[in-house]
Design a protein around this motif. Sequence first.
Motif, mmCIF file in Angstrom:
data_model
loop_
_atom_site.group_PDB
_atom_site.id
_atom_site.type_symbol
_atom_site.label_atom_id
_atom_site.label_comp_id
_atom_site.label_asym_id
_atom_site.label_seq_id
_atom_site.Cartn_x
_atom_site.Cartn_y
_atom_site.Cartn_z
ATOM 1 N N ALA A 99 -5.392 13.783 -2.125
ATOM 2 C CA ALA A 99 -4.044 14.246 -1.781
ATOM 3 C C ALA A 99 -3.558 13.623 -0.478
ATOM 4 C CB ALA A 99 -4.032 15.770 -1.672
ATOM 5 N N GLU A 100 -4.434 13.531 0.507
ATOM 6 C CA GLU A 100 -4.063 12.933 1.789
ATOM 7 C C GLU A 100 -3.743 11.452 1.634
ATOM 8 O OE1 GLU A 100 -3.612 14.407 4.990
ATOM 9 O OE2 GLU A 100 -3.470 16.054 3.539
ATOM 10 N N ARG A 101 -4.510 10.777 0.801
ATOM 11 C CA ARG A 101 -4.233 9.355 0.572
ATOM 12 C C ARG A 101 -2.876 9.185 -0.116
ATOM 13 N NH1 ARG A 101 -8.478 4.908 -1.377
ATOM 14 N NH2 ARG A 101 -8.849 5.056 0.861
ATOM 15 N N MET A 102 -2.581 9.990 -1.102
ATOM 16 C CA MET A 102 -1.291 9.885 -1.791
ATOM 17 C C MET A 102 -0.130 10.139 -0.838
ATOM 18 S SD MET A 102 -1.661 11.332 -5.678
ATOM 19 C CE MET A 102 -2.203 12.964 -5.193
ATOM 20 N N LYS A 103 -0.292 11.126 0.037
ATOM 21 C CA LYS A 103 0.758 11.403 1.023
ATOM 22 C C LYS A 103 0.967 10.200 1.936
ATOM 23 C CE LYS A 103 0.011 16.421 1.240
ATOM 24 N NZ LYS A 103 -0.457 17.532 2.104
ATOM 25 N N GLY A 104 -0.150 9.576 2.337
ATOM 26 C CA GLY A 104 -0.055 8.403 3.195
ATOM 27 C C GLY A 104 0.595 7.219 2.499
ATOM 28 N N LEU A 105 0.261 7.016 1.232
ATOM 29 C CA LEU A 105 0.859 5.924 0.465
ATOM 30 C C LEU A 105 2.351 6.156 0.263
ATOM 31 C CD1 LEU A 105 -1.929 5.368 -2.230
ATOM 32 C CD2 LEU A 105 -1.482 3.993 -0.188
ATOM 33 N N GLN A 106 2.722 7.386 -0.001
ATOM 34 C CA GLN A 106 4.143 7.699 -0.184
ATOM 35 C C GLN A 106 4.908 7.520 1.122
ATOM 36 O OE1 GLN A 106 5.373 10.801 -2.886
ATOM 37 N NE2 GLN A 106 6.690 11.710 -1.338
ATOM 38 N N LYS A 107 4.327 7.958 2.230
ATOM 39 C CA LYS A 107 4.977 7.790 3.539
ATOM 40 C C LYS A 107 5.155 6.306 3.850
ATOM 41 C CE LYS A 107 6.427 9.234 7.618
ATOM 42 N NZ LYS A 107 6.496 7.988 8.395
ATOM 43 N N PHE A 108 4.159 5.497 3.504
ATOM 44 C CA PHE A 108 4.251 4.053 3.703
ATOM 45 C C PHE A 108 5.444 3.470 2.942
ATOM 46 C CE2 PHE A 108 3.194 -0.035 1.611
ATOM 47 C CZ PHE A 108 3.220 -0.869 2.727
ATOM 48 N N LEU A 109 5.569 3.830 1.663
ATOM 49 C CA LEU A 109 6.663 3.302 0.854
ATOM 50 C C LEU A 109 8.019 3.807 1.345
ATOM 51 C CD1 LEU A 109 5.199 3.468 -2.771
ATOM 52 C CD2 LEU A 109 5.490 1.456 -1.312
ATOM 53 N N GLU A 110 8.093 5.058 1.740
ATOM 54 C CA GLU A 110 9.354 5.592 2.261
ATOM 55 C C GLU A 110 9.798 4.824 3.506
ATOM 56 O OE1 GLU A 110 8.853 10.243 0.793
ATOM 57 O OE2 GLU A 110 8.316 9.662 2.839
ATOM 58 N N ASP A 111 8.862 4.554 4.399
ATOM 59 C CA ASP A 111 9.196 3.815 5.622
ATOM 60 C C ASP A 111 9.611 2.378 5.293
ATOM 61 O OD1 ASP A 111 8.602 6.054 7.090
ATOM 62 O OD2 ASP A 111 6.600 5.388 7.681
ATOM 63 N N VAL A 112 8.922 1.765 4.340
ATOM 64 C CA VAL A 112 9.268 0.400 3.938
ATOM 65 C C VAL A 112 10.675 0.356 3.349
ATOM 66 C CG1 VAL A 112 8.763 -1.408 2.232
ATOM 67 C CG2 VAL A 112 6.913 -0.453 3.611
ATOM 68 N N LEU A 113 10.992 1.316 2.500
ATOM 69 C CA LEU A 113 12.288 1.324 1.821
ATOM 70 C C LEU A 113 13.438 1.679 2.751
ATOM 71 C CD1 LEU A 113 11.242 2.959 -1.573
ATOM 72 C CD2 LEU A 113 11.771 0.559 -1.125
ATOM 73 N N HIS A 114 13.124 2.181 3.931
ATOM 74 C CA HIS A 114 14.164 2.456 4.909
ATOM 75 C C HIS A 114 14.600 1.204 5.654
ATOM 76 C CE1 HIS A 114 13.666 7.032 5.225
ATOM 77 N NE2 HIS A 114 14.961 6.810 5.140
ATOM 78 N N ASN A 115 13.836 0.127 5.517
ATOM 79 C CA ASN A 115 14.105 -1.069 6.296
ATOM 80 C C ASN A 115 14.754 -2.157 5.446
ATOM 81 O OD1 ASN A 115 13.217 -3.874 7.454
ATOM 82 N ND2 ASN A 115 13.028 -2.424 9.147
ATOM 83 N N PRO A 116 15.980 -2.556 5.754
ATOM 84 C CA PRO A 116 16.678 -3.572 4.948
ATOM 85 C C PRO A 116 15.943 -4.912 4.894
ATOM 86 C CG PRO A 116 18.211 -2.442 6.413
ATOM 87 C CD PRO A 116 16.832 -2.032 6.836
ATOM 88 N N LEU A 117 15.265 -5.271 5.981
ATOM 89 C CA LEU A 117 14.537 -6.538 5.995
ATOM 90 C C LEU A 117 13.419 -6.544 4.964
ATOM 91 C CD1 LEU A 117 13.891 -9.311 7.249
ATOM 92 C CD2 LEU A 117 12.460 -8.101 8.933
ATOM 93 N N LEU A 118 12.640 -5.479 4.927
ATOM 94 C CA LEU A 118 11.539 -5.393 3.971
ATOM 95 C C LEU A 118 12.063 -5.215 2.555
ATOM 96 C CD1 LEU A 118 9.045 -3.109 5.951
ATOM 97 C CD2 LEU A 118 9.159 -5.611 5.869
ATOM 98 N N LEU A 119 13.179 -4.525 2.423
ATOM 99 C CA LEU A 119 13.754 -4.266 1.107
ATOM 100 C C LEU A 119 14.262 -5.540 0.440
ATOM 101 C CD1 LEU A 119 14.257 -1.839 -0.734
ATOM 102 C CD2 LEU A 119 16.499 -1.578 0.325
ATOM 103 N N SER A 120 14.426 -6.585 1.214
ATOM 104 C CA SER A 120 14.911 -7.851 0.664
ATOM 105 C C SER A 120 13.782 -8.710 0.090
ATOM 106 C CB SER A 120 15.640 -8.650 1.751
ATOM 107 O OG SER A 120 14.745 -9.054 2.783
ATOM 108 N N ASP A 121 12.543 -8.284 0.225
ATOM 109 C CA ASP A 121 11.396 -9.065 -0.246
ATOM 110 C C ASP A 121 11.198 -8.858 -1.749
ATOM 111 O OD1 ASP A 121 8.685 -9.994 -0.800
ATOM 112 O OD2 ASP A 121 8.407 -10.046 1.365
ATOM 113 N N SER A 122 11.208 -9.927 -2.509
ATOM 114 C CA SER A 122 11.077 -9.822 -3.966
ATOM 115 C C SER A 122 9.710 -9.282 -4.378
ATOM 116 C CB SER A 122 11.307 -11.189 -4.621
ATOM 117 O OG SER A 122 10.366 -12.146 -4.153
#
Length: 210
Positions: A99-122
Amino acid sequence: MEDLTDSLNTWPQEFVMVCVWNPLTHKDDFWRTHLDYEICIHTNSMCFRKKTSCVRRRYSEFVWLRQRLQNNTLLIDFSIPKLPPRNPFFSHSNSWQVAERMKGLQKFLEDVLHNPLLLSDSRLHLFLQSQLSVRKIEACARGRTRYTVAQAIQGSRYKVVSVQSEDEDSKTSFDSDCESTISSGLGHSMDPTSSLSEGTSGSDDHCSDD
């Protein structure tokens, strides 16, 4: 003028929702097993080819994605979001660890998707919305496949074949809505512990932390 302002105020706010859940254990051979997780995306953002999608990824694939994102921002003073750390004592049958790992993975993706620069990576979009292996994602992002990024995400009807011979089997493409309540912005869309009983059964004496 007031009517125009009212129309703009009622225009649907752009959102991207991501959830990491439903861990499943897979047996690699007689001794080894690995765990993967379902990543569901629900969005109205124009940045995404699909508005709803679900794929399965394992921890080592998240590590690969972060490294690629890091490589693409080397010339920019920018810090890539962190992944939950590797744990040499990680156990598939330990529901708290999973459960802790899943929370960490989800937090990682949420932070990535908040950034327009990273969101532009195919690579990010292929990781989240295609059934390609990371090897094929890399080839597609570099233009070394007969199919485009858009075709890989949309799941073209013809068989996806790389220009370079690859011995990995492609995964079957499918769409699925994330079982969550729609809200604006990024956020946890479900409790990751809800499916632990389904995905952490079986022996893990020789489980791998990936």
